[in-house]
Scaffold this motif. Sequence first.
Motif, mmCIF file in Angstrom:
data_model
loop_
_atom_site.group_PDB
_atom_site.id
_atom_site.type_symbol
_atom_site.label_atom_id
_atom_site.label_comp_id
_atom_site.label_asym_id
_atom_site.label_seq_id
_atom_site.Cartn_x
_atom_site.Cartn_y
_atom_site.Cartn_z
ATOM 1 N N ASP A 144 0.836 -1.202 0.000
ATOM 2 C CA ASP A 144 0.000 0.000 0.000
ATOM 3 C C ASP A 144 0.873 1.255 0.000
ATOM 4 N N TYR A 145 1.961 1.237 0.743
ATOM 5 C CA TYR A 145 2.893 2.363 0.732
ATOM 6 C C TYR A 145 3.443 2.594 -0.674
ATOM 7 N N GLU A 146 3.747 1.505 -1.375
ATOM 8 C CA GLU A 146 4.283 1.624 -2.733
ATOM 9 C C GLU A 146 3.259 2.255 -3.672
ATOM 10 N N LEU A 147 1.987 1.886 -3.520
ATOM 11 C CA LEU A 147 0.950 2.480 -4.355
ATOM 12 C C LEU A 147 0.842 3.983 -4.112
ATOM 13 N N TYR A 148 0.912 4.383 -2.858
ATOM 14 C CA TYR A 148 0.873 5.817 -2.536
ATOM 15 C C TYR A 148 2.087 6.524 -3.140
ATOM 16 N N ALA A 149 3.272 5.974 -2.914
ATOM 17 C CA ALA A 149 4.491 6.604 -3.414
ATOM 18 C C ALA A 149 4.509 6.674 -4.931
ATOM 19 N N PHE A 152 3.447 9.811 -6.851
ATOM 20 C CA PHE A 152 4.302 10.992 -6.887
ATOM 21 C C PHE A 152 5.666 10.742 -7.538
ATOM 22 N N LEU A 153 6.138 9.497 -7.553
ATOM 23 C CA LEU A 153 7.522 9.189 -7.927
ATOM 24 C C LEU A 153 7.569 8.123 -9.009
ATOM 25 N N LEU A 190 6.559 7.593 6.369
ATOM 26 C CA LEU A 190 6.454 7.298 4.940
ATOM 27 C C LEU A 190 6.159 8.563 4.152
ATOM 28 N N ARG A 191 5.192 9.339 4.622
ATOM 29 C CA ARG A 191 4.800 10.540 3.889
ATOM 30 C C ARG A 191 5.949 11.549 3.810
ATOM 31 N N THR A 192 6.642 11.753 4.933
ATOM 32 C CA THR A 192 7.767 12.675 4.955
ATOM 33 C C THR A 192 8.838 12.240 3.959
ATOM 34 N N THR A 193 9.112 10.945 3.916
ATOM 35 C CA THR A 193 10.142 10.426 3.026
ATOM 36 C C THR A 193 9.738 10.580 1.561
ATOM 37 N N VAL A 194 8.485 10.283 1.247
ATOM 38 C CA VAL A 194 8.006 10.415 -0.128
ATOM 39 C C VAL A 194 8.001 11.871 -0.564
ATOM 40 N N MET A 195 7.476 12.754 0.289
ATOM 41 C CA MET A 195 7.376 14.160 -0.093
ATOM 42 C C MET A 195 8.742 14.818 -0.245
ATOM 43 N N ALA A 196 9.736 14.320 0.485
ATOM 44 C CA ALA A 196 11.080 14.873 0.350
ATOM 45 C C ALA A 196 11.663 14.599 -1.030
ATOM 46 N N ARG A 197 11.182 13.557 -1.691
ATOM 47 C CA ARG A 197 11.676 13.204 -3.023
ATOM 48 C C ARG A 197 10.738 13.645 -4.144
ATOM 49 N N THR A 198 9.582 14.168 -3.795
ATOM 50 C CA THR A 198 8.579 14.548 -4.786
ATOM 51 C C THR A 198 8.851 15.941 -5.351
ATOM 52 N N PRO A 199 8.803 16.107 -6.672
ATOM 53 C CA PRO A 199 8.906 17.463 -7.232
ATOM 54 C C PRO A 199 7.761 18.336 -6.727
ATOM 55 N N HIS A 200 8.081 19.576 -6.407
ATOM 56 C CA HIS A 200 7.068 20.504 -5.912
ATOM 57 C C HIS A 200 7.004 21.736 -6.823
ATOM 58 N N ARG A 201 5.834 22.316 -6.883
ATOM 59 C CA ARG A 201 5.647 23.589 -7.592
ATOM 60 C C ARG A 201 4.832 24.500 -6.697
ATOM 61 N N ASP A 202 5.363 25.687 -6.449
ATOM 62 C CA ASP A 202 4.702 26.642 -5.557
ATOM 63 C C ASP A 202 4.414 26.030 -4.186
ATOM 64 N N GLY A 203 5.335 25.167 -3.735
ATOM 65 C CA GLY A 203 5.214 24.582 -2.406
ATOM 66 C C GLY A 203 4.275 23.403 -2.306
ATOM 67 N N ARG A 204 3.689 22.966 -3.419
ATOM 68 C CA ARG A 204 2.758 21.853 -3.396
ATOM 69 C C ARG A 204 3.284 20.713 -4.266
ATOM 70 N N PRO A 205 3.021 19.460 -3.889
ATOM 71 C CA PRO A 205 3.549 18.322 -4.645
ATOM 72 C C PRO A 205 2.900 18.199 -6.019
#
Length: 300
Positions: A144-149, A152-153, A190-205
Amino acid sequence: MTTPSEPPAPSGGPASTRPGRKLGPVADNVGSAHRAWLDPMRSAYLSSGLTLNELSTRVRFAKSKISEMLRGVGLYPRLEIVLRLATELDMPNWPLYRLWKQAALETHKSSDWISGCTNRTAVKTTHIAPPLDHSALRQLMEKDYELYAQTFLDDDQRDIAVRDAFDRLWLSWNEALASHDIRRYAWNVLRTTVMARTPHRDGRPELGDAAFDTVILQSLAEPADCAHQLTETLELFAAISRLPDRQLDVMVLRRLRGFTPEQVSSLLGASLATIRSDERHATRFLDSVIPPPSTEGITP
């Protein structure tokens, strides 16, 4: 695991005040891979009750250098001092080593430098098994974590993020066990780790690159339907990215991954009522910003 409910506000640190200068914040230029092991080490230090003076005496390393390392200041640290600190702070060596190595690669350290650090240290970095309850949680949640990630990635970054999340969780396992709900604690890691690697635009993923991997598009067969659905999906992704964090997670799991409210509740460690409320608020927002389907040319 406990029943999902709203946790009390975190205390923000240990109750006792240690003598000496307070540990400063992490430097702004420290990357996400570096922070993946540095943040748990800082937490372990802050909860240990040790002072920098005491830690310096135990590991036989200058207090100023330990302070710099715990703030991510200066050169990327060698493995030996990282593991010596970990031993004093009762942190497992194997996940720490893997996160240290991943961060070293991402800070452009050469393979020779990494090998030299590994060969020089007297601390064993051989693979050891994680705690049984950690392994059980991973077996239950990893897919399930992989599906969420994946939303974004790309595949490689997804795999790295999920693996790093479980390594980071292992480093702070005692803290996770002591938390109000271990599922919520693990999800936040998990969320912190995924969002740290996710491209962001204007502060949003950004979610656009995941458009071809959604449940919606997978169910379509006609190319014309796919083109029309893609346009609507990209509009949906742009709107979802503007939601508050938990509402975003709920809508990604519900709208894009097809999870039931009960599955989302279990995964996030939040009550079913909370998940349903988040979905209602998010749906109202999405309905207010996404234009209705065009009816031009359609005869009633």
